[in-house]
Structures are given as C-alpha cells and as structure tokens.
Design a protein around this motif. Structure first.
Motif, PDB file in Angstrom:
ATOM      1  N   UNK A   1       0.820  -1.189   0.000  1.00  0.00           N
ATOM      2  CA  UNK A   1       0.000   0.000   0.000  1.00  0.00           C
ATOM      3  C   UNK A   1       0.866   1.255   0.000  1.00  0.00           C
ATOM      4  N   UNK A   2       1.983   1.181   0.680  1.00  0.00           N
ATOM      5  CA  UNK A   2       2.868   2.338   0.742  1.00  0.00           C
ATOM      6  C   UNK A   2       3.445   2.644  -0.634  1.00  0.00           C
ATOM      7  N   UNK A   3       3.749   1.606  -1.420  1.00  0.00           N
ATOM      8  CA  UNK A   3       4.275   1.819  -2.765  1.00  0.00           C
ATOM      9  C   UNK A   3       3.233   2.500  -3.654  1.00  0.00           C
ATOM     10  N   UNK A   4       1.984   2.085  -3.509  1.00  0.00           N
ATOM     11  CA  UNK A   4       0.903   2.709  -4.275  1.00  0.00           C
ATOM     12  C   UNK A   4       0.816   4.200  -3.948  1.00  0.00           C
ATOM     13  N   UNK A   5       0.885   4.538  -2.663  1.00  0.00           N
ATOM     14  CA  UNK A   5       0.810   5.935  -2.240  1.00  0.00           C
ATOM     15  C   UNK A   5       1.986   6.732  -2.811  1.00  0.00           C
ATOM     16  N   UNK A   6       3.173   6.156  -2.777  1.00  0.00           N
ATOM     17  CA  UNK A   6       4.350   6.856  -3.309  1.00  0.00           C
ATOM     18  C   UNK A   6       4.235   7.077  -4.815  1.00  0.00           C
ATOM     19  N   UNK A   7       3.751   6.070  -5.537  1.00  0.00           N
ATOM     20  CA  UNK A   7       3.575   6.225  -6.990  1.00  0.00           C
ATOM     21  C   UNK A   7       2.493   7.252  -7.307  1.00  0.00           C
ATOM     22  N   UNK A   8       1.428   7.245  -6.532  1.00  0.00           N
ATOM     23  CA  UNK A   8       0.359   8.215  -6.738  1.00  0.00           C
ATOM     24  C   UNK A   8       0.864   9.628  -6.457  1.00  0.00           C
ATOM     25  N   UNK A   9       1.640   9.788  -5.417  1.00  0.00           N
ATOM     26  CA  UNK A   9       2.212  11.091  -5.076  1.00  0.00           C
ATOM     27  C   UNK A   9       3.141  11.578  -6.194  1.00  0.00           C
ATOM     28  N   UNK A  10       3.917  10.670  -6.763  1.00  0.00           N
ATOM     29  CA  UNK A  10       4.809  11.030  -7.866  1.00  0.00           C
ATOM     30  C   UNK A  10       4.002  11.438  -9.104  1.00  0.00           C
ATOM     31  N   UNK A  11       2.918  10.712  -9.367  1.00  0.00           N
ATOM     32  CA  UNK A  11       2.053  11.031 -10.503  1.00  0.00           C
ATOM     33  C   UNK A  11       1.438  12.425 -10.363  1.00  0.00           C
TER      34      UNK A  11
END
Length: 65
Positions: free
Chosen positions: A1-11
């Motif tokens: 879940x943390x990876x998803x949040x980081x990718x979303x933040x980068x997007x």
C-alpha cells in the motif's frame, strides 16, 4: 500500500493532474462565456432580424423516403 501511495504522489507531482484541473476550469468558464454570448447577444439580434420569431421552438424534421 505504501508503494501505491508513493507512486500516486509522484504522478500528482508531475503536473498531469494540475494541468487537467486547469483545463476543466477553463472549459467551464469558456462554456459560460459562450452561453452568455449566444443568449444575450446573438439570439436577441436574430430575433430582431426575423421579426420576433421564436427560434428556440424550431426544429428540423428529416423525413426519409
């Protein structure tokens, strides 16, 4: 879940979302300007030219043989 949040933040930080939001806001404003221009300027002039004809109630009937 943390990876998803980081990718979303980068997007989001790349600016794609901000560009889309600005486009939606400008599109809404442009729609309001065009509607006002047509309803307040063009339609009264067209009504004067046609002698008070109510164009809003007109339609084109297409009959196929």
């Amino acid at each position: 879940m943390k990876k998803f949040y980081e990718e979303f933040k980068k997007f989001i930080s790349r600016g794609n979302v901000m560009d889309m939001a600005v486009g939606v806001i400008i599109g809404g404003a442009f729609t309001a300007i065009v509607n006002s221009l047509v309803n307040d300027i063009f339609m009264p002039l067209l009504s004067l030219i046609t002698g008070g004809l109510d164009i809003a109630e007109m339609s084109i009937l297409y009959v196929r043989d």
